[in-house]
Design an enzyme around this catalytic site. Sequence first.
Site, mmCIF file in Angstrom:
data_model
loop_
_atom_site.group_PDB
_atom_site.id
_atom_site.type_symbol
_atom_site.label_atom_id
_atom_site.label_comp_id
_atom_site.label_asym_id
_atom_site.label_seq_id
_atom_site.Cartn_x
_atom_site.Cartn_y
_atom_site.Cartn_z
ATOM 1 C CD GLU A 146 29.550 25.951 36.146
ATOM 2 O OE1 GLU A 146 30.563 26.556 35.750
ATOM 3 O OE2 GLU A 146 28.823 25.285 35.384
ATOM 4 C CD GLU A 240 32.735 25.900 31.264
ATOM 5 O OE1 GLU A 240 31.608 25.396 31.144
ATOM 6 O OE2 GLU A 240 33.054 26.667 32.202
#
Length: 282
Positions: A146, A240
Site C-alpha cells: 500500500e 477502511e
Amino acid sequence: MKFGMNLLLWTSHVVDEHRPVLESLKKMGYDGVELPMFELDVTHYEKVGRWLKDLGLGCTAVTCRGAEDNPASPDAKVRAAGVANNKRVLDCCRAAGATILAGPYHSALGHFTGAGPTADERRWAVDSMRQVAEHAATTGVTLAVEYLNRFECYLLNTAADTAEFCKQVNHPRCRMMYDTFHANIEERSAAGAIEGCKEYTVHVHISENDRSTPGVGNIPWDETFDALKKTGYDGWFTVEAFGLALPALAAATKIWRRMFDTEEKLAADALKFMKASWAKRQ
C-alpha cells in the site's frame, strides 16, 4: 466482486468480545473482513480463522512496520527485523485463512528523514520485499503493498511509485493495492492512477476523504468505479474507516471528531453504497 470491512473501525486486535461484530457484518451481507495483524500469535489467528470459517466469512489482513523494524532502514539489523516480522505476519495470515496482506509494510509508518527516499533506501526496501514475497509464496498469501500519502510515509506515495516498486521486486506474490483516501491526496487523476497500476492491483480500500462513511464526501467515486470496471478489477472492495473508539489509532490517523452515528450504521451504509455503485457498472 467481494465486499469486505476492515475491523480497525472497532479494534486493532480481534478477540472473543468482537465475535458479535463478525456476526453482525455477516448478517449485513459482507463477504469477509480485514483482520488487523499487529500481535503476531499464530495460534490466536488459527482460532480467529475458525470463527470466520464457521460464519462463512472470507478474510484479508492488514499490517505495518515502524522505525524499529523498518525494511528500508540503513541498519541491516533493523531491515532483518522488518523482514522477519513481515514473514511472521504471513504465517498468521495462513493460520487465519487470509489470502491478501495489505498495508504499508514496505517501510516505517510515520517515520521521516526530512527528504525523499534515497537510491539506497529504495534498493533496501526492494531487497527486503523480495525476501518477504518468497515467503508469501509458501503461505498462499499475496502481498498487496500500500502506498500512503506524503504525510504518513515517504517511500511510496503514488500508484506509479508502487507499480515500479512491484516491478523491481519482480516476484508474482508482490502486488499492490489502491486506496481511495491516499489517492485523493496524491493523484491528479483517479482514472489515470488506476489505469497505470492495473497490472499489479489486487486489492482496493474504499475510504472517504475524511475517513468516514464512503459515499458522503468528495472522493471522485464515479471516476473511480468506472476506472476499476474498465481495467477489469475483480478482487476485494474493503471499507477502511476510522473513528474514536481506539485512542492510539485515532491519534495515528488524526481523527479528532466523530463523523458517523455508529460503527454498525457506517458499515451497513458503506456496503449499500459499494454494492449499488458496482451494480451500476454491470
